[in-house]
Design a protein around this motif. Structure first.
Motif, PDB file in Angstrom:
ATOM      1  N   GLY A   1      24.161  24.569  46.082  1.00 44.30           N
ATOM      2  CA  GLY A   1      24.739  23.222  46.160  1.00 44.30           C
ATOM      3  C   GLY A   1      26.209  23.241  45.775  1.00 44.30           C
ATOM      4  O   GLY A   1      27.063  22.679  46.459  1.00 44.30           O
ATOM      5  N   LEU A   2      26.503  23.946  44.660  1.00 43.40           N
ATOM      6  CA  LEU A   2      27.871  24.029  44.169  1.00 43.40           C
ATOM      7  C   LEU A   2      28.767  24.709  45.200  1.00 43.40           C
ATOM      8  O   LEU A   2      29.861  24.228  45.519  1.00 43.40           O
ATOM      9  CB  LEU A   2      27.868  24.837  42.876  1.00 43.40           C
ATOM     10  CG  LEU A   2      29.078  24.678  41.970  1.00 43.40           C
ATOM     11  CD1 LEU A   2      29.125  23.253  41.465  1.00 43.40           C
ATOM     12  CD2 LEU A   2      28.978  25.636  40.796  1.00 43.40           C
TER      13      LEU A   2
ATOM     14  N   PRO B   1      36.687  24.230  55.075  1.00 43.07           N
ATOM     15  CA  PRO B   1      35.773  23.376  55.853  1.00 43.07           C
ATOM     16  C   PRO B   1      35.133  24.089  57.038  1.00 43.07           C
ATOM     17  O   PRO B   1      34.100  23.640  57.535  1.00 43.07           O
ATOM     18  CB  PRO B   1      36.673  22.235  56.333  1.00 43.07           C
ATOM     19  CG  PRO B   1      37.927  22.345  55.568  1.00 43.07           C
ATOM     20  CD  PRO B   1      38.034  23.717  55.010  1.00 43.07           C
TER      21      PRO B   1
ATOM     22  N   LEU C   1      28.351  24.906  48.363  1.00 42.09           N
ATOM     23  CA  LEU C   1      28.560  24.069  49.533  1.00 42.09           C
ATOM     24  C   LEU C   1      29.701  23.092  49.282  1.00 42.09           C
ATOM     25  O   LEU C   1      30.590  22.920  50.114  1.00 42.09           O
ATOM     26  CB  LEU C   1      27.305  23.293  49.894  1.00 42.09           C
ATOM     27  CG  LEU C   1      27.588  22.448  51.113  1.00 42.09           C
ATOM     28  CD1 LEU C   1      27.111  23.147  52.355  1.00 42.09           C
ATOM     29  CD2 LEU C   1      27.032  21.085  51.013  1.00 42.09           C
ATOM     30  N   VAL C   2      29.680  22.465  48.096  1.00 41.52           N
ATOM     31  CA  VAL C   2      30.723  21.494  47.782  1.00 41.52           C
ATOM     32  C   VAL C   2      32.091  22.189  47.800  1.00 41.52           C
ATOM     33  O   VAL C   2      33.055  21.701  48.405  1.00 41.52           O
ATOM     34  CB  VAL C   2      30.448  20.844  46.407  1.00 41.52           C
ATOM     35  CG1 VAL C   2      31.603  19.967  46.000  1.00 41.52           C
ATOM     36  CG2 VAL C   2      29.164  20.027  46.470  1.00 41.52           C
TER      37      VAL C   2
ATOM     38  N   LEU D   1      22.381  23.862  54.264  1.00 41.77           N
ATOM     39  CA  LEU D   1      23.386  24.369  53.329  1.00 41.77           C
ATOM     40  C   LEU D   1      23.792  25.788  53.695  1.00 41.77           C
ATOM     41  O   LEU D   1      24.976  26.117  53.743  1.00 41.77           O
ATOM     42  CB  LEU D   1      22.864  24.353  51.887  1.00 41.77           C
ATOM     43  CG  LEU D   1      22.496  23.027  51.251  1.00 41.77           C
ATOM     44  CD1 LEU D   1      22.404  23.163  49.748  1.00 41.77           C
ATOM     45  CD2 LEU D   1      23.508  21.964  51.584  1.00 41.77           C
TER      46      LEU D   1
ATOM     47  N   ILE E   1      33.070  23.166  51.461  1.00 36.01           N
ATOM     48  CA  ILE E   1      33.482  22.046  52.310  1.00 36.01           C
ATOM     49  C   ILE E   1      34.871  21.554  51.940  1.00 36.01           C
ATOM     50  O   ILE E   1      35.672  21.203  52.804  1.00 36.01           O
ATOM     51  CB  ILE E   1      32.444  20.901  52.233  1.00 36.01           C
ATOM     52  CG1 ILE E   1      31.230  21.327  53.037  1.00 36.01           C
ATOM     53  CG2 ILE E   1      33.022  19.603  52.759  1.00 36.01           C
ATOM     54  CD1 ILE E   1      30.358  20.233  53.503  1.00 36.01           C
ATOM     55  N   ILE E   2      35.181  21.580  50.634  1.00 40.64           N
ATOM     56  CA  ILE E   2      36.494  21.098  50.245  1.00 40.64           C
ATOM     57  C   ILE E   2      37.573  22.153  50.514  1.00 40.64           C
ATOM     58  O   ILE E   2      38.647  21.847  51.022  1.00 40.64           O
ATOM     59  CB  ILE E   2      36.476  20.657  48.764  1.00 40.64           C
ATOM     60  CG1 ILE E   2      35.614  19.397  48.663  1.00 40.64           C
ATOM     61  CG2 ILE E   2      37.875  20.370  48.267  1.00 40.64           C
ATOM     62  CD1 ILE E   2      35.417  18.912  47.278  1.00 40.64           C
TER      63      ILE E   2
ATOM     64  N   THR F   1      25.852  25.804  56.863  1.00 38.36           N
ATOM     65  CA  THR F   1      27.163  25.186  56.678  1.00 38.36           C
ATOM     66  C   THR F   1      28.085  26.057  55.845  1.00 38.36           C
ATOM     67  O   THR F   1      29.275  26.162  56.129  1.00 38.36           O
ATOM     68  CB  THR F   1      27.019  23.809  56.010  1.00 38.36           C
ATOM     69  OG1 THR F   1      26.014  23.078  56.704  1.00 38.36           O
ATOM     70  CG2 THR F   1      28.314  23.049  56.061  1.00 38.36           C
TER      71      THR F   1
ATOM     72  N   VAL G   1      29.259  26.531  60.756  1.00 40.08           N
ATOM     73  CA  VAL G   1      28.440  26.229  61.928  1.00 40.08           C
ATOM     74  C   VAL G   1      29.187  26.409  63.235  1.00 40.08           C
ATOM     75  O   VAL G   1      28.583  26.520  64.285  1.00 40.08           O
ATOM     76  CB  VAL G   1      27.871  24.794  61.880  1.00 40.08           C
ATOM     77  CG1 VAL G   1      26.740  24.709  60.909  1.00 40.08           C
ATOM     78  CG2 VAL G   1      28.948  23.803  61.574  1.00 40.08           C
TER      79      VAL G   1
END
Lengths: 324, 286
Positions: free
Chosen positions: A297-298, A308, A300-301, A253, A304-305, A256, A260
């Protein structure tokens, strides 16, 4: 080595940043120094993981195995057999490197896709945790308490918190340096070719097996070294922290979120989020125990959206816009 | 010998439910190529919802499934529509990372709401036993087995006999061709995702009696589910059910005959051995 690598080495920004980080222990209060030390540990982990996860483009979930070997095996060798922890650190690193090479071989031999690779490495990590928990030599479920730090450098004791800070900084810089060196060396080109298209890379003569094994082994050795030092810093080799697959997920996480594909992604991700997470844990830890992980976690989401490529490229775009 | 029979029956019964969980994920994979690393955590979510319903209304897990099923279906629908759909078709690494993020989100969300201590939900049938020859069985296991078998059969009928099932198989074979034939691919994928997540509500309530809950347990369920899925060849219906029995059996035999943690390693060891000889899964894919 491409000349760019030596260009980076000559960059004054890099040296300024290093000197700034190195003098932190001289003035930072101990609470914040602990935070900075943790950030260095995770920056190191994130860079080590990035060699496989970023440069080769394979989401490995086996890295808690290597951290666990570094932490638990080196501690067990010291406590059970009286082997000096410097030697133990090297033995553990060797074992980790071989484990990494074996995993890369399995990946190559069975032509695992991205998905199966993630699955199988996760299964390896689960087995690793179970082995540690079930084998008393490695501490079992109760972990291993290391002897009190007497400041004796020969037996892997670094004195106070500044000593550990500097040693862990050394390891994090090593991980960063290895990343930059690989990025600008033939190995880096081979790995990127593999990331782009494994079959095509093989067709033009890239030795896929050798390069994958090398990348995984380097990554594993780095994780293992940092794992040993981290356990010594905590004076407690805790299997639920250091051998748990959750550790790998955390590393993935962080890397990312930072990005990366960028050389400074892991630095941004771990260097930014670990201190924030620690602060959140300090303030809300008793009321809301998992808040900082929840926020990772939040984030990361969201990243990614929305971004990216991760935070680091977004930051450098911002920087360029303002400097123009 | 009695112990062996006991372990075998127990493993067989629990394997049926594992198979059902993996079938849900297998359906999702077969239409949208997503493997969620947060699948087990959604089962945790369902189980904790049952805990809340029990605490608030003293509702038995077998009853509260009628509430958790639609709730999880809704969660699955929202998750696919708002979070996964924008990313689908891009990099498969990204979906792995995204679902790993969801793992942390769910695990620690549950930790924040329910705390880290172990929890149990008693059920009306929890302590009832029945005898089969010399072996003693717990009723919840048998109920779980029968319900899982019935649901698996229903899923099979749905796949082979209904229009929706035919749409699912069409999207599985070739999404573009299916779209040209008038199948609404996005709708099929969304519905299948919702169904796969909602099945976890059923599996959760079936596994709940006698189980202890802990926010971090989802990852282990995820790993078990993924092992079964890979063993089954990812989208082979019968293969996945068979994989469920194998993992269930090896887990029960391992924990009965090998001491402590080393017994828990048996399923993984068996998995690795099977994969070495049959890399495409037990029955091959499809």
């Amino acid at each position: 080595m491409k000349p760019e690598f030596f260009g980076i080495l000559r960059s004054p920004v890099l040296w300024l940043a290093l000197v700034f980080t190195a003098v932190l222990p001289l003035w930072l209060p101990s609470y914040y120094l602990h935070m900075a030390t943790l950030a260095l540990v995770y920056v190191g982990f994130a860079y080590a993981w990035n060699i496989v996860g970023g440069l080769t483009g394979q989401v490995s979930l086996a890295h808690s195995l290597f951290v666990g070997i570094g932490a638990m095996l080196a501690s067990a060798l010291l406590l059970r057999l009286g082997i000096n922890m410097w030697v133990g650190m090297l033995i553990a690193a060797l074992v980790s490197g071989m484990a990494g090479a074996v995993i890369a071989w399995v990946d190559y031999r069975f032509r695992l896709g991205h998905l199966s690779f993630a699955l199988i490495t996760l299964a390896f990590a689960e087995v690793g945790e179970l082995v540690v928990l079930g084998w008393d030599f490695l501490g079992g479920a109760s972990g291993l308490y290391l002897p009190k730090d007497q400041g004796n450098l020969q037996s892997f004791q670094f004195g106070g918190s500044s000593g550990y800070f500097w040693f862990l900084m050394l390891l994090a810089v090593l991980a960063l340096g290895v990343n930059l060196a690989i990025l600008n060396s033939p190995l880096g080109f081979f790995l990127r070719a593999i990331r782009g298209n494994e079959g095509a890379a093989q067709a033009v003569g890239v030795n896929v097996l050798r390069n994958k094994m090398l990348a995984m082994a380097i990554s594993a050795v780095l994780c293992s070294l940092i794992g040993t030092a981290y356990a010594r810093y905590l004076t407690f080799a805790d299997p639920y922290l250091l051998a748990s697959p959750n550790l790998t997920i955390e590393i993935v996480l962080l890397a990312t979120i930072g990005g990366v594909s960028s050389a400074f992604g892991p630095l941004v991700g771990a260097g930014l989020l670990i201190p924030i997470g620690e602060m959140l844990r300090g303030h809300f830890g008793s009321m809301l125990p998992g808040l900082h992980y929840f926020i990772y976690g939040l984030l990361l989401v969201v990243v990614i959206i929305a971004l990216p490529q991760g935070l680091a490229p977004a930051f450098s775009r911002l920087y360029r816009r303002f400097s123009n | 010998m009695d112990m062996l029979a006991q372990a075998l029956i127990q493993g067989f019964l629990i394997g049926g439910t594992y198979g059902l969980v993996a079938l849900g994920l297998g359906l999702i994979y077969s239409v949208s190529n997503i493997v969620s690393f947060a699948h087990g955590d959604f089962m945790s979510l369902a189980m904790y919802l049952s805990v809340s319903l029990f605490a608030a209304f003293a509702m038995d897990p077998y009853v509260s499934v009628f509430i958790t099923f639609p709730v999880l279906a809704l969660v699955g629908w929202g998750l696919y529509y708002f979070i996964l759909r924008p990313v689908i078709g891009s990099n498969s690494l990204m979906i792995i990372q995204l679902t790993l993020g969801l793992t942390f989100l769910l695990q620690n969300g549950l930790l924040m709401v329910y705390g880290g201590q172990m929890l149990r939900v008693p059920s009306m049938v929890e302590s009832k036993l029945f005898l089969m020859g010399d072996t003693v069985m717990r009723w919840p296991l048998l109920i779980a087995f029968i319900a899982s078998l019935a649901l698996s059969a229903l899923l099979y009928l749905m796949l082979t006999r209904t229009d929706f099932g035919r749409q699912i198989r069409a999207v599985n074979q070739n999404p573009k061709a299916a779209a040209l034939m008038g199948v609404n691919v996005t709708q099929v994928r969304t519905l299948v995702f919702a169904l796969g997540i909602a099945l976890l509500a059923v599996a959760g309530s079936l596994l709940l009696p006698g189980a202890t809950l802990q926010p971090g347990m989802g990852l282990r369920y995820t790993v078990i589910t993924l092992l079964i899925l890979v063993l089954g060849g990812m989208s082979n219906f019968i293969g996945i059910l068979l994989g469920g029995y194998i993992i269930g059996l090896s887990e029960a035999v391992g924990t009965t005959f090998l001491s402590g943690v080393s017994g828990m390693i048996l399923p993984y060891a068996l998995f690795i051995v099977i994969m070495l000889f049959r890399p495409a899964g037990l029955l091959g894919s499809r």
